[in-house]
Write an enzyme that holds these catalytic residues in place. Structure first.
Site, PDB file in Angstrom:
ATOM      1  CB  ALA A  10      -0.948   0.008   1.201  1.00 46.29           C
ATOM      2  CE1 TYR A 154       4.949  -7.141 -12.563  1.00 48.08           C
ATOM      3  CE2 TYR A 154       4.444  -6.964 -14.898  1.00 48.08           C
ATOM      4  CZ  TYR A 154       4.216  -6.580 -13.592  1.00 48.08           C
ATOM      5  OH  TYR A 154       3.245  -5.645 -13.320  1.00 48.08           O
TER       6      TYR A 154
END
Ligand code: NAP
Length: 248
Positions: A10, A154
């Site tokens: 976050a 990724y």
């Protein structure tokens, strides 16, 4: 009583935009971070002061099941059970294909896929028992079909996260909505710092809207997907990429 949202990663560009957006809309927020303690604490203080909701920053490496367990127990103690989970934490270790190794590959999968699994599994019991829950996985258009050799690991992790989204939606039905958001090129500070002007230009030319997205635009989509207006959206992968060629 406000719903409690756990956002992983976050303190980052997209994660912090999601945190501000949801706090502004009256959700209580648990801000997970791994290394960025100062940023997370700063964001926590900003959210409490500006939006008057409950907010706590909490450390855990999401790839570690025991750390996720401890983190969620702490949140439950302080703020009550997690109603909404945003699996946003992610890493990318770009490198030349031949210079990558299996250890790096595993680390990317561990954070981006196993991390999402650890968090979803830990919060799902309460969601199923209470017959309410929302899970959003932040994948990427790289997991659909825009491929870069520098970040094949990724791309594979984000494709796996799409697959995991479908599996979790089935596993947690019928009371938990599980969806994924697949952003294209989002202009976070880190992303913009990492590229030279020429590369930025060539990347934006691949986007039909000829611009990169803003983190807030992803946050708006998250806000909608966890709202009651979106309650019939489940098991979906939603692209937010300005119409990126090659990702359709
Ligand atoms: P970012 O600023 O690097 O944020 C990623 C966050 O993930 C960081 O705050 C980091 O936290 C956290 N993280 C990394 N490893 C972790 C771990 N083991 N445990 C817990 N947290 C961990 O990148 P971003 O651009 O905002 O990306 C957010 C998400 O969107 C990622 O999943 C990314 O793949 C996805 N995405 C981004 C774009 C884009 O163009 N920006 C496009 C498509 C998808 P710490 O700093 O505390 O370690």
């Amino acid at each position: 009583m406000n719903k409690t949202v756990l956002i992983t990663g976050a303190a980052g560009g997209i994660g912090s935009a999601i945190a501000r957006e949801l706090a502004e809309n009256g959700y209580d927020i648990a801000l997970n971070y791994c290394h960025s303690r100062d940023k997370a604490l700063q964001l926590q203080d900003e959210i409490i002061e500006k939006y008057h909701v409950r907010c706590m920053a909490i450390q855990a490496d999401v790839s570690k099941e025991d750390e996720v367990d401890t983190m969620v127990s702490e949140i439950e103690k302080e703020m009550g059970p997690v109603d909404i989970l945003i699996n946003n934490a992610g890493i990318d270790l770009p490198n030349l294909f031949d210079e990558k190794n299996a250890e790096e590959f595993r680390r990317v999968l561990d954070v981006n896929v196993v991390g999402a699994y650890n968090c979803a599994k830990r919060v799902s019991k309460h969601m199923i028992d209470s017959r309410y829950g929302k899970i959003i996985n932040i994948t990427s258009t790289n997991g659909i079909n825009t491929y870069y050799p520098m970040c094949f690991d990724y791309d594979a992790s984000k494709a796996a996260l799409i697959s995991l989204t479908h599996n979790l939606a089935i596993q947690f039905a019928p009371y938990v909505n599980v969806n994924a958001i697949a952003p294209g090129f989002i202009g976070t500070e880190k992303e913009l710092e990492g590229y030279d002007e020429q590369f930025l230009k060539s990347e934006t030319e691949k986007i039909l809207l000829r611009r990169y997205g803003e983190p807030q635009e992803v946050a708006h989509l998250v806000r909608f997907l966890i709202s009651e207006e979106a309650s019939y959206i489940n098991n979906s992968i939603i692209r937010i990429d300005g119409g990126q060629t090659g990702s359709i």
